[in-house]
Design an enzyme around this catalytic site. Structure first.
Site, PDB file in Angstrom:
ATOM      1  N   HIS A   7      18.589 -22.318 -23.045  1.00 54.49           N
ATOM      2  CA  HIS A   7      17.878 -23.576 -22.836  1.00 54.49           C
ATOM      3  C   HIS A   7      16.365 -23.369 -22.846  1.00 54.49           C
ATOM      4  O   HIS A   7      15.876 -22.259 -22.701  1.00 54.49           O
ATOM      5  CB  HIS A   7      18.305 -24.271 -21.531  1.00 54.49           C
ATOM      6  N   HIS A  79       9.721 -22.632 -19.148  1.00 55.65           N
ATOM      7  CA  HIS A  79      10.280 -21.336 -19.532  1.00 55.65           C
ATOM      8  C   HIS A  79      11.346 -21.495 -20.608  1.00 55.65           C
ATOM      9  O   HIS A  79      11.805 -22.600 -20.879  1.00 55.65           O
ATOM     10  CB  HIS A  79      10.861 -20.588 -18.312  1.00 55.65           C
ATOM     11  N   GLU A 130      13.518 -16.397 -18.868  1.00 59.71           N
ATOM     12  CA  GLU A 130      14.689 -16.267 -18.009  1.00 59.71           C
ATOM     13  C   GLU A 130      15.796 -15.589 -18.805  1.00 59.71           C
ATOM     14  O   GLU A 130      16.008 -15.910 -19.976  1.00 59.71           O
ATOM     15  CB  GLU A 130      15.162 -17.642 -17.541  1.00 59.71           C
TER      16      GLU A 130
END
Length: 134
Positions: A7, A79, A130
């Site tokens: 994502h 992010h 991430e």
């Protein structure tokens, strides 16, 4: 080492208004808003054919998203998240190459119920990254 893009996260000052843009204007399928108290955020996921968009709204005064929104009041990309097959071996490999893991370096359970780590943006072209266990 990295797998698919899981994502892209966007920090927003008003998650209901942001959700409406994706749902009503763009016609996307959106999840319910879900508080993530361990991470200091409320999340909404927008499902796309090949990935997801994660909307992040601060949850509480100590939220890292609140600090981000102080610098970027209208919000913005926060992010990117990539999947990895083995988060511990990915972490160890990255640390051995000089990358910095944020926090205590140990995975935490993320919004999808899987272990996640965040990598310092200065080590990844200015982008907070991430990693999520696939």
């Amino acid at each position: 080492m990295i797998g698919r893009l899981n994502h892209v996260a966007i920090a927003v000052p008003d998650i209901e208004a942001a959700t409406a843009v994706y749902r009503d204007t763009l016609g996307a399928h959106v999840s319910q808003a879900t508080p993530q108290p361990d991470h200091g955020v409320t999340t909404v996921f927008i499902e796309l054919p090949n990935t997801k968009i994660e909307l992040l709204e601060p949850l509480g005064e100590n939220s890292p998203i609140a600090k981000f929104l102080e610098k970027n009041p209208s919000g913005g990309i926060h992010h990117v998240c990539y999947e990895v097959d083995d988060i511990l071996s990915a972490r160890d490999r990255l640390v051995s190459q000089g990358a910095r893991v944020l926090g205590d370096g140990e995975p935490k359970i993320g919004a999808h119920g899987k272990p996640v780590l965040f990598l310092h943006p200065k080590d990844f072209l200015g982008t907070l990254t991430e990693l999520e266990q696939a």
